[in-house]
Design a protein around this motif. Structure first.
Motif, mmCIF file in Angstrom:
data_model
loop_
_atom_site.group_PDB
_atom_site.id
_atom_site.type_symbol
_atom_site.label_atom_id
_atom_site.label_comp_id
_atom_site.label_asym_id
_atom_site.label_seq_id
_atom_site.Cartn_x
_atom_site.Cartn_y
_atom_site.Cartn_z
ATOM 1 N N ARG A 210 -9.193 -0.110 -0.597
ATOM 2 C CA ARG A 210 -8.336 -0.942 -1.456
ATOM 3 C C ARG A 210 -6.879 -0.553 -0.931
ATOM 4 N NH1 ARG A 210 -8.314 -5.519 -3.013
ATOM 5 N NH2 ARG A 210 -9.942 -5.229 -4.469
ATOM 6 N N VAL A 211 -6.671 0.493 -0.933
ATOM 7 C CA VAL A 211 -5.116 0.623 -0.407
ATOM 8 C C VAL A 211 -4.734 0.134 0.828
ATOM 9 C CG1 VAL A 211 -3.478 2.565 0.091
ATOM 10 C CG2 VAL A 211 -5.171 2.895 -1.858
ATOM 11 N N GLU A 212 -5.855 0.107 1.906
ATOM 12 C CA GLU A 212 -5.386 -0.521 3.281
ATOM 13 C C GLU A 212 -5.358 -2.011 3.092
ATOM 14 O OE1 GLU A 212 -9.025 0.795 5.575
ATOM 15 O OE2 GLU A 212 -7.445 1.584 7.064
ATOM 16 N N THR A 213 -6.169 -2.500 2.161
ATOM 17 C CA THR A 213 -6.402 -3.773 2.023
ATOM 18 C C THR A 213 -4.835 -4.529 1.526
ATOM 19 O OG1 THR A 213 -8.421 -3.451 1.268
ATOM 20 C CG2 THR A 213 -8.063 -5.714 1.689
ATOM 21 N N VAL A 214 -4.391 -3.830 0.466
ATOM 22 C CA VAL A 214 -2.908 -4.295 -0.013
ATOM 23 C C VAL A 214 -1.646 -3.961 1.089
ATOM 24 C CG1 VAL A 214 -3.762 -4.094 -2.242
ATOM 25 C CG2 VAL A 214 -2.617 -2.389 -1.280
ATOM 26 N N GLY A 215 -2.315 -3.417 2.219
ATOM 27 C CA GLY A 215 -1.139 -3.422 3.264
ATOM 28 C C GLY A 215 -0.558 -1.859 3.291
ATOM 29 N N LEU A 216 -1.099 -0.957 2.589
ATOM 30 C CA LEU A 216 -0.498 0.378 2.638
ATOM 31 C C LEU A 216 -1.477 1.372 3.540
ATOM 32 C CD1 LEU A 216 0.506 0.662 -1.117
ATOM 33 C CD2 LEU A 216 1.858 -0.148 0.681
ATOM 34 N N GLN B 75 -4.075 -2.810 7.595
ATOM 35 C CA GLN B 75 -2.874 -2.818 6.804
ATOM 36 C C GLN B 75 -1.939 -3.912 7.541
ATOM 37 O OE1 GLN B 75 -4.240 0.331 8.025
ATOM 38 N NE2 GLN B 75 -2.518 1.528 8.051
ATOM 39 N N ALA B 76 -1.734 -3.933 8.621
ATOM 40 C CA ALA B 76 -0.811 -4.932 9.337
ATOM 41 C C ALA B 76 -1.351 -6.220 9.126
ATOM 42 C CB ALA B 76 -0.935 -4.593 10.902
ATOM 43 N N ARG B 77 -2.823 -6.519 9.100
ATOM 44 C CA ARG B 77 -3.276 -7.720 8.751
ATOM 45 C C ARG B 77 -2.866 -8.255 7.285
ATOM 46 N NH1 ARG B 77 -8.546 -8.348 12.338
ATOM 47 N NH2 ARG B 77 -8.136 -6.528 13.942
ATOM 48 N N ALA B 78 -2.840 -7.155 6.302
ATOM 49 C CA ALA B 78 -2.502 -7.557 4.806
ATOM 50 C C ALA B 78 -1.118 -8.007 4.833
ATOM 51 C CB ALA B 78 -2.808 -6.126 4.003
ATOM 52 N N LYS B 79 -0.388 -7.192 5.603
ATOM 53 C CA LYS B 79 1.030 -7.371 5.612
ATOM 54 C C LYS B 79 1.344 -8.963 6.181
ATOM 55 C CE LYS B 79 3.313 -3.247 5.599
ATOM 56 N NZ LYS B 79 3.113 -2.047 6.604
ATOM 57 N N ALA B 80 0.703 -9.264 7.083
ATOM 58 C CA ALA B 80 0.856 -10.662 8.031
ATOM 59 C C ALA B 80 0.324 -11.747 6.863
ATOM 60 C CB ALA B 80 0.204 -10.584 9.417
ATOM 61 N N ASN B 100 -3.807 -1.454 -11.410
ATOM 62 C CA ASN B 100 -4.707 -1.720 -10.129
ATOM 63 C C ASN B 100 -3.923 -3.086 -9.490
ATOM 64 O OD1 ASN B 100 -7.521 -0.954 -9.268
ATOM 65 N ND2 ASN B 100 -7.745 -0.558 -11.418
ATOM 66 N N ALA B 101 -3.423 -3.887 -10.361
ATOM 67 C CA ALA B 101 -2.594 -4.965 -10.040
ATOM 68 C C ALA B 101 -1.242 -4.689 -9.584
ATOM 69 C CB ALA B 101 -2.492 -5.943 -11.437
ATOM 70 N N LEU B 102 -0.720 -3.669 -9.981
ATOM 71 C CA LEU B 102 0.406 -3.103 -9.814
ATOM 72 C C LEU B 102 0.372 -2.387 -8.111
ATOM 73 C CD1 LEU B 102 2.002 -0.821 -12.688
ATOM 74 C CD2 LEU B 102 2.993 -2.888 -11.671
ATOM 75 N N LEU B 103 -0.903 -2.116 -7.815
ATOM 76 C CA LEU B 103 -1.140 -1.426 -6.562
ATOM 77 C C LEU B 103 -0.852 -2.584 -5.670
ATOM 78 C CD1 LEU B 103 -1.851 1.017 -4.665
ATOM 79 C CD2 LEU B 103 -4.141 0.064 -4.889
ATOM 80 N N GLY B 104 -1.517 -3.682 -5.837
ATOM 81 C CA GLY B 104 -1.393 -4.911 -5.001
ATOM 82 C C GLY B 104 0.150 -5.325 -4.791
ATOM 83 N N ALA B 105 0.919 -5.187 -6.106
ATOM 84 C CA ALA B 105 2.552 -5.847 -5.869
ATOM 85 C C ALA B 105 3.081 -4.656 -5.174
ATOM 86 C CB ALA B 105 2.664 -5.533 -7.303
#
Lengths: 327, 249
Positions: A210-216, B75-80, B100-105
């Motif tokens: 999950r951590v990877e999927t949010v870009g971390l 990670q790079a794809r998520a950032k993109a 959990n939502a904060l983690l996404g933010a």
């Protein structure tokens, strides 16, 4: 059942009250015991950041403890023998100043944690445990063969190092130093746990995907946690060596690493005050039962077994009625 | 002709003798929901893995917003701009819904190195997290631990975490998995409203949901695309029915 925040304050007050009582009752040895508990707690608080929040079961934290110890030993040894410390390209003078020793201990053990972390965080589970153990053993055997600084016999420091404005030879004053450092680190730990970084670290333990999927990058987050963790345990090592005025390869031993893990499990994995409870109980048992029988570890083992079987949240989990560290 | 948001070009992946993905070329266009269906073992999960970065293809390319991301990390794809939801909920069970939502933010903010601030007091994170929870209808559940949520609520939270990333494309791996009729209907309505935000690549077994949502459907069998096109064409296609239903039955 008691709220964890109240319990935490009670535990700290308890650890503070014992030496104060000992001071009035004129029992300096009890103060030394409390100091020992505070220092072991500090070392375990360091480990708890990696193990409790980050889920990194390091079986090699004695490596950082020993590095801190030897930083103190080597710097103080050169100061007391008035010999320069030769670092190859240049040489420096030793020092008897605690703040400088602490700083060097923090930096070097943090650096060691960074290198070890880079190499071992690629693995997980049992392999991580074994790799960290292997690194600690390397330091252990190196220190044994390092004859310049006493080898197997270790290194004695005749006078405790100094802190500006305090008489560190007075047990209660030295306890004060250790207790304040412990409180400071506990405060940092509490902040870290609730911070965005703590949130990411906590998630990296539970669901790295999950951590990877949010870009971390879970690796970098865990690595930084490991560095912070190692640095704190290194600081504790410097204090521990100062308490005993002695440093030896024992500080690098795997039994030491195991002891830190045991302290955390007794108190409660991932609990802020878990290491403090664990270390206090450990020192208490070591003193009381150790006076009765040489085999006091049997009782410690029994307690550990009972806790693992019936109180998964450690003593803090048992007292608060909440098994999980995160509520 | 609009530029596709996401595109795979001749993706190939095999595991030993098994070809899991065979020359798969699909694209995701702005504003659409593109469903990928196929019997079990058709290679849907392998395809998703390659799009999101978990698996490297043996051959072919993954293009995101016109850029080649084939060798980029997850990670790079998520950032993109790629937001993925998992078939089996990947949530921090010990943490609260809000966390959990904060983690996404936090991921979206790109600044995880904050040690002092309280995560729940960081206004930038909290606003984003709460907006996403509000969107999926979980705002009032924010303090609940994730482990206490019902299965359906976890599926909604999966979507909420993806929403916090403000992505350019959603990749949803069986969002309806394990949902009852009511839950499925609720989530279908939610996803329906999302297509304006970003297009969705939807891998799904629930045919009611697929036909209700999809603008286009791609049928994958044994790693190959056997048909792709608007819903009506696929529904009418005899070959698809035979291949898909025949093998599934």
């Amino acid at each position: 059942m008691i709220r964890e925040s109240y319990l935490n304050w009670l535990i700290l007050l308890g650890l503070l009250a014992v030496p104060i009582w000992a001071l009035t009752a004129d029992e300096p040895f009890t103060i030394t015991l409390a100091t020992r508990a505070a220092i072991l707690a500090l070392a375990a608080v360091g480990l708890n950041i990696a193990l409790g929040i980050g889920g990194l079961v390091s079986f090699g934290h004695a490596m950082f403890f020993g590095i801190g110890g030897y930083v103190m030993g080597i710097l103080a040894y050169h100061a007391q023998s008035f010999t320069p410390l030769d670092l190859g390209a240049f040489s420096i003078a030793g020092t008897k100043s605690m703040p400088i020793i602490w700083l060097v201990a923090l930096i070097l053990s943090g650096l060691a944690a960074w290198i070890v972390g880079l190499l071992s965080l690629r693995t997980g589970g049992v392999y991580f445990i074994m790799i960290t153990l292997a690194f600690a053993q390397m330091f252990f055997y190196f220190s044994i063969s390092w004859s310049t600084y006493g080898g197997e016999d270790g290194l004695s420091i005749y006078v405790r190092n100094g802190f500006p404005g305090l008489n560190t030879l007075d047990p209660i004053q030295f306890f004060g130093i250790c207790f304040v450092l412990l409180c400071l680190v506990l405060f940092l730990n509490a902040r870290l746990q609730g911070s965005p970084f703590g949130l990411a670290l906590n998630a990296a333990r539970q669901v790295p995907a999950r951590v990877e999927t949010v870009g971390l990058d879970p690796m970098r987050i865990k690595l930084l946690a490991f560095v912070i963790s190692g640095a704190i345990t290194g600081l504790a090592g410097a204090l521990f060596a100062d308490l005993n005025r002695f440093v030896s390869p024992t500080m690098f031993s795997w039994q030491m690493s195991g002891e830190f893990i045991v302290l955390i499990i007794i108190g409660g994995v991932g609990r802020l005050m878990g290491p403090v409870v664990g270390a206090s109980l450990f020192v208490l048992l070591e003193h009381w039962l150790g006076g009765l029988t040489e085999f006091w570890h049997i009782y410690l083992g029994t307690i550990l077994l009972l806790i693992v079987l019936f109180a998964r949240g450690g003593l803090i989990g048992f007292l608060t009625g909440k098994e999980g560290a995160h509520v | 002709m609009f530029e596709p948001v996401l595109e795979t070009r001749n993706l190939c992946k095999s595991f030993g003798a098994l070809t899991a993905t065979d020359q798969v070329s699909i694209d995701l266009r702005p504003g659409e929901i593109h469903a990928v269906i196929g019997p079990n073992g058709a290679g849907k999960s392998t395809l998703i893995q390659q799009i999101c970065g978990g698996l490297r293809p043996d051959n072919g390319q993954v293009m995101l917003l016109g850029k080649d991301v084939t060798s980029a990390s997850t990670q790079a794809r998520a950032k993109a701009g790629l937001a993925r939801t998992f078939q089996i909920s990947a949530l921090a069970m010990e943490d609260s819904v809000l966390e959990n939502a904060l983690l996404g933010a936090l991921g979206a903010s790109g600044r995880p190195w904050r040690f002092w601030q309280r995560a729940s007091a960081a206004v930038d994170l909290r606003d984003r997290a709460e907006a996403a929870l509000d969107r999926v209808g979980l705002l009032d559940q924010g303090d609940k631990r994730c482990a206490e949520l019902s299965h359906g609520q976890r599926r909604q939270l999966e979507v909420a975490v993806a929403l916090t990333l403000a992505p350019r494309a959603f990749i949803m791996d069986e969002p309806m998995a394990g949902l009852g009729a009511a839950g499925s209907k609720q989530l279908t309505d939610l996803l329906d409203g999302l297509r304006g935000q970003a297009p969705i690549l939807l891998v799904e077994h629930d045919m009611d949901a697929v036909f209700a949502l999809a603008d286009r459907i791609t049928v994958l069998v044994s790693g190959k695309v056997i048909a792709t096109g608007p819903v009506e064409d696929i529904r009418a296609s005899g070959a698809v029915r035979e291949a898909y239903l025949g093998e599934a039955a």
